[in-house]
Structure formats: C-alpha cells, structure tokens
Scaffold this motif. Structure first.
Motif, PDB file in Angstrom:
ATOM      1  N   LYS A  90      83.567  44.055  94.359  1.00  0.00           N
ATOM      2  CA  LYS A  90      83.789  43.348  93.040  1.00  0.00           C
ATOM      3  C   LYS A  90      82.743  43.704  92.009  1.00  0.00           C
ATOM      4  CE  LYS A  90      86.587  39.882  95.206  1.00  0.00           C
ATOM      5  NZ  LYS A  90      86.372  38.578  95.533  1.00  0.00           N
ATOM      6  N   GLU A  91      81.452  44.011  92.326  1.00  0.00           N
ATOM      7  CA  GLU A  91      80.377  43.895  91.311  1.00  0.00           C
ATOM      8  C   GLU A  91      79.689  45.301  91.202  1.00  0.00           C
ATOM      9  OE1 GLU A  91      80.095  41.530  89.363  1.00  0.00           O
ATOM     10  OE2 GLU A  91      81.214  39.689  90.633  1.00  0.00           O
ATOM     11  N   ILE A  92      79.293  45.820  92.497  1.00  0.00           N
ATOM     12  CA  ILE A  92      78.412  46.902  92.354  1.00  0.00           C
ATOM     13  C   ILE A  92      79.250  48.246  92.166  1.00  0.00           C
ATOM     14  CG2 ILE A  92      76.951  48.402  93.777  1.00  0.00           C
ATOM     15  CD1 ILE A  92      76.471  45.953  95.584  1.00  0.00           C
ATOM     16  N   LEU A  93      80.440  48.441  92.666  1.00  0.00           N
ATOM     17  CA  LEU A  93      81.323  49.569  92.204  1.00  0.00           C
ATOM     18  C   LEU A  93      81.634  49.506  90.670  1.00  0.00           C
ATOM     19  CD1 LEU A  93      83.403  50.245  95.300  1.00  0.00           C
ATOM     20  CD2 LEU A  93      81.615  51.870  94.454  1.00  0.00           C
ATOM     21  N   PRO A  94      81.911  48.515  90.098  1.00  0.00           N
ATOM     22  CA  PRO A  94      82.325  48.481  88.814  1.00  0.00           C
ATOM     23  C   PRO A  94      81.022  48.742  87.696  1.00  0.00           C
ATOM     24  CG  PRO A  94      83.470  46.671  89.604  1.00  0.00           C
ATOM     25  CD  PRO A  94      82.436  47.246  90.771  1.00  0.00           C
ATOM     26  N   ALA A  95      79.742  48.299  88.355  1.00  0.00           N
ATOM     27  CA  ALA A  95      78.605  48.580  87.468  1.00  0.00           C
ATOM     28  C   ALA A  95      78.169  50.188  87.461  1.00  0.00           C
ATOM     29  CB  ALA A  95      77.517  47.888  88.077  1.00  0.00           C
ATOM     30  N   ILE A  96      78.275  50.604  88.800  1.00  0.00           N
ATOM     31  CA  ILE A  96      78.260  52.032  88.736  1.00  0.00           C
ATOM     32  C   ILE A  96      79.278  53.000  87.911  1.00  0.00           C
ATOM     33  CG2 ILE A  96      78.476  54.001  90.508  1.00  0.00           C
ATOM     34  CD1 ILE A  96      77.200  51.903  92.559  1.00  0.00           C
ATOM     35  N   ALA A  97      80.258  52.560  87.909  1.00  0.00           N
ATOM     36  CA  ALA A  97      81.285  53.274  87.301  1.00  0.00           C
ATOM     37  C   ALA A  97      81.045  53.157  85.667  1.00  0.00           C
ATOM     38  CB  ALA A  97      82.717  52.891  87.522  1.00  0.00           C
ATOM     39  N   GLU A  98      80.455  52.175  85.171  1.00  0.00           N
ATOM     40  CA  GLU A  98      80.186  51.878  83.850  1.00  0.00           C
ATOM     41  C   GLU A  98      78.978  52.502  83.629  1.00  0.00           C
ATOM     42  OE1 GLU A  98      80.300  50.574  79.991  1.00  0.00           O
ATOM     43  OE2 GLU A  98      81.730  50.394  81.438  1.00  0.00           O
ATOM     44  N   ALA A  99      77.918  52.710  84.527  1.00  0.00           N
ATOM     45  CA  ALA A  99      76.546  53.374  84.239  1.00  0.00           C
ATOM     46  C   ALA A  99      77.147  54.732  83.930  1.00  0.00           C
ATOM     47  CB  ALA A  99      75.717  53.267  85.499  1.00  0.00           C
ATOM     48  N   LYS A 100      77.898  55.404  85.011  1.00  0.00           N
ATOM     49  CA  LYS A 100      78.315  56.810  84.766  1.00  0.00           C
ATOM     50  C   LYS A 100      79.145  57.206  83.532  1.00  0.00           C
ATOM     51  CE  LYS A 100      78.897  57.828  89.886  1.00  0.00           C
ATOM     52  NZ  LYS A 100      80.048  58.305  90.787  1.00  0.00           N
ATOM     53  N   SER A 101      79.742  56.119  83.089  1.00  0.00           N
ATOM     54  CA  SER A 101      80.340  56.278  81.609  1.00  0.00           C
ATOM     55  C   SER A 101      79.625  56.486  80.707  1.00  0.00           C
ATOM     56  CB  SER A 101      81.657  55.371  81.557  1.00  0.00           C
ATOM     57  OG  SER A 101      81.073  54.232  81.109  1.00  0.00           O
ATOM     58  N   LEU A 102      78.343  55.750  80.905  1.00  0.00           N
ATOM     59  CA  LEU A 102      77.231  55.889  79.858  1.00  0.00           C
ATOM     60  C   LEU A 102      76.363  57.248  80.037  1.00  0.00           C
ATOM     61  CD1 LEU A 102      76.400  52.258  79.705  1.00  0.00           C
ATOM     62  CD2 LEU A 102      77.646  53.470  77.948  1.00  0.00           C
ATOM     63  N   GLY A 103      76.862  57.879  81.004  1.00  0.00           N
ATOM     64  CA  GLY A 103      76.186  59.305  81.249  1.00  0.00           C
ATOM     65  C   GLY A 103      74.730  59.216  82.117  1.00  0.00           C
ATOM     66  N   MET A 104      74.753  58.184  82.991  1.00  0.00           N
ATOM     67  CA  MET A 104      73.608  58.081  83.830  1.00  0.00           C
ATOM     68  C   MET A 104      74.136  58.759  84.969  1.00  0.00           C
ATOM     69  SD  MET A 104      72.344  54.147  83.371  1.00  0.00           S
ATOM     70  CE  MET A 104      73.138  53.473  82.255  1.00  0.00           C
ATOM     71  N   ASP A 105      73.272  59.318  85.850  1.00  0.00           N
ATOM     72  CA  ASP A 105      73.731  60.216  86.905  1.00  0.00           C
ATOM     73  C   ASP A 105      73.391  58.880  88.221  1.00  0.00           C
ATOM     74  OD1 ASP A 105      73.783  61.666  89.225  1.00  0.00           O
ATOM     75  OD2 ASP A 105      72.361  63.152  88.883  1.00  0.00           O
ATOM     76  N   VAL A 106      74.344  58.236  88.528  1.00  0.00           N
ATOM     77  CA  VAL A 106      74.262  57.150  89.525  1.00  0.00           C
ATOM     78  C   VAL A 106      75.131  57.506  90.584  1.00  0.00           C
ATOM     79  CG1 VAL A 106      74.370  54.811  89.723  1.00  0.00           C
ATOM     80  CG2 VAL A 106      73.863  55.579  87.754  1.00  0.00           C
ATOM     81  N   GLN A 107      74.718  57.370  91.728  1.00  0.00           N
ATOM     82  CA  GLN A 107      75.673  57.524  93.027  1.00  0.00           C
ATOM     83  C   GLN A 107      75.429  56.087  93.737  1.00  0.00           C
ATOM     84  OE1 GLN A 107      77.593  60.278  93.364  1.00  0.00           O
ATOM     85  NE2 GLN A 107      76.654  60.797  91.575  1.00  0.00           N
ATOM     86  N   GLY A 108      76.500  55.936  94.730  1.00  0.00           N
ATOM     87  CA  GLY A 108      76.509  54.632  95.571  1.00  0.00           C
ATOM     88  C   GLY A 108      77.714  53.930  95.678  1.00  0.00           C
ATOM     89  N   PRO A 109      77.822  52.686  96.050  1.00  0.00           N
ATOM     90  CA  PRO A 109      76.548  52.299  96.733  1.00  0.00           C
ATOM     91  C   PRO A 109      76.415  52.897  98.286  1.00  0.00           C
ATOM     92  CG  PRO A 109      78.408  50.637  96.966  1.00  0.00           C
ATOM     93  CD  PRO A 109      78.824  51.738  96.112  1.00  0.00           C
ATOM     94  N   PHE A 110      75.207  53.048  98.586  1.00  0.00           N
ATOM     95  CA  PHE A 110      74.833  53.461  99.809  1.00  0.00           C
ATOM     96  C   PHE A 110      74.311  52.237 100.626  1.00  0.00           C
ATOM     97  CE2 PHE A 110      73.827  56.697  97.152  1.00  0.00           C
ATOM     98  CZ  PHE A 110      74.358  57.984  97.719  1.00  0.00           C
ATOM     99  N   PRO A 111      74.452  52.212 102.195  1.00  0.00           N
ATOM    100  CA  PRO A 111      73.989  51.107 102.979  1.00  0.00           C
ATOM    101  C   PRO A 111      72.558  51.140 102.986  1.00  0.00           C
ATOM    102  CG  PRO A 111      75.646  52.674 104.217  1.00  0.00           C
ATOM    103  CD  PRO A 111      75.097  53.056 102.687  1.00  0.00           C
ATOM    104  N   ALA A 112      71.876  50.051 102.728  1.00  0.00           N
ATOM    105  CA  ALA A 112      70.451  49.624 102.578  1.00  0.00           C
ATOM    106  C   ALA A 112      70.104  49.849 104.030  1.00  0.00           C
ATOM    107  CB  ALA A 112      70.363  48.482 102.121  1.00  0.00           C
ATOM    108  N   ASP A 113      70.724  49.773 104.824  1.00  0.00           N
ATOM    109  CA  ASP A 113      70.070  49.735 106.300  1.00  0.00           C
ATOM    110  C   ASP A 113      70.105  51.023 106.775  1.00  0.00           C
ATOM    111  OD1 ASP A 113      72.947  49.846 106.295  1.00  0.00           O
ATOM    112  OD2 ASP A 113      73.327  48.391 108.006  1.00  0.00           O
ATOM    113  N   SER A 114      70.706  52.147 106.126  1.00  0.00           N
ATOM    114  CA  SER A 114      70.346  53.276 106.446  1.00  0.00           C
ATOM    115  C   SER A 114      70.154  54.478 105.538  1.00  0.00           C
ATOM    116  CB  SER A 114      71.622  53.910 107.259  1.00  0.00           C
ATOM    117  OG  SER A 114      72.624  54.068 106.335  1.00  0.00           O
ATOM    118  N   PHE A 115      69.789  53.880 104.253  1.00  0.00           N
ATOM    119  CA  PHE A 115      69.816  54.800 103.146  1.00  0.00           C
ATOM    120  C   PHE A 115      68.272  55.845 103.118  1.00  0.00           C
ATOM    121  CE2 PHE A 115      67.878  55.860  98.911  1.00  0.00           C
ATOM    122  CZ  PHE A 115      68.897  56.802  98.375  1.00  0.00           C
TER     123      PHE A 115
END
Length: 133
Positions: A99-124
């Motif tokens: 609900k929150e993290i994936l939409p933010a990543i998609a928006e950041a990518k649309s702004l030209g940022m090289d962003v990947q994820g979300p990754f599990p914090a417990d193994s990243f």
C-alpha cells in the motif's frame, strides 16, 4: 533531551530546528553502507503509521540529492527495505509494502531515480556491493 528542557525527541529534530530545515532524514554512515531512515525518533508502535508513500518518496528524494551533492555519486543506486518480516509475505504479515512502499518506489522511478525494492530487511545486508547506499 526532553528532561534537559529541549522539546525535541532526538538530535535530528533539534538540528533541523536549529538550521530551519523543513525536510530532513537521518543517515547512518559506515564504510560500506549509507542508510537513510524514513522515520526518526518514534515509539515502535507508531512506526507503521509513519510509513507512507509521501514520506518514503520525500526520503528517497533527499537521499538521492545527498548522494549526488555530498558523496559525488552521479547516479545513486538505492534500495528500499520493507517494514514487515519478509516484506509482508504478500500481505500475510502486513500491507505496508503493497500500500505504501511499492507506490513510492514507482513514483521515484518515474522521477528518474534508480530505486529497487522493497527488499526484506531481515536478509538484505547479505547482498554484496549491489547498492552504493
């Protein structure tokens, strides 16, 4: 800090106040990682309410800008970690990733940022050298 009479939950908020900054993020620097937090000094029970697409996007913008300006990384590769164990297991362990993290990543990518994820914090942090955070 509060007991000393300062109305701030932590040093990040105090420093932001002193310099008049309206948008800040806390960064942990190590020899290998630069980790920028979406939240600062909050009780754990309040963290999930603060994980919003707007706050995540704002933090990504600050991190991207900071990597370029202060660390001379022209095209930062950024990884976003999930809030819940195993990134929520598709909603089984929480909805914040969907609900929150994936939409933010998609928006950041649309702004030209090289962003990947979300990754599990417990193994990243077992990944070696993929991101210059």
């Amino acid at each position: 800090m509060n007991e000393a009479g300062y109305p701030f939950p932590g040093h990040t908020e105090l420093l932001a106040h002193l310099v008049g900054a309206t948008s800040v993020a806390m960064m942990f620097l190590g020899s290998r990682w630069k980790i920028v937090l979406v939240t600062t000094h909050l009780p754990l029970k309040e963290v999930s309410r603060w994980i919003t697409a707007n706050r995540i996007l704002s933090t990504l913008r600050l991190a991207n800008e900071g990597m370029k300006k202060y660390f001379k990384i022209p095209n930062p590769k950024m990884a976003v970690l999930g809030l819940n164990p195993h990134c929520g297991e598709g909603g089984l362990l929480g909805e914040e990733e969907n609900k929150e993290i994936l939409p933010a990543i998609a928006e950041a990518k649309s702004l030209g940022m090289d962003v990947q994820g979300p990754f599990p914090a417990d193994s990243f942090f077992d990944l070696s050298g993929r991101y210059n955070l």
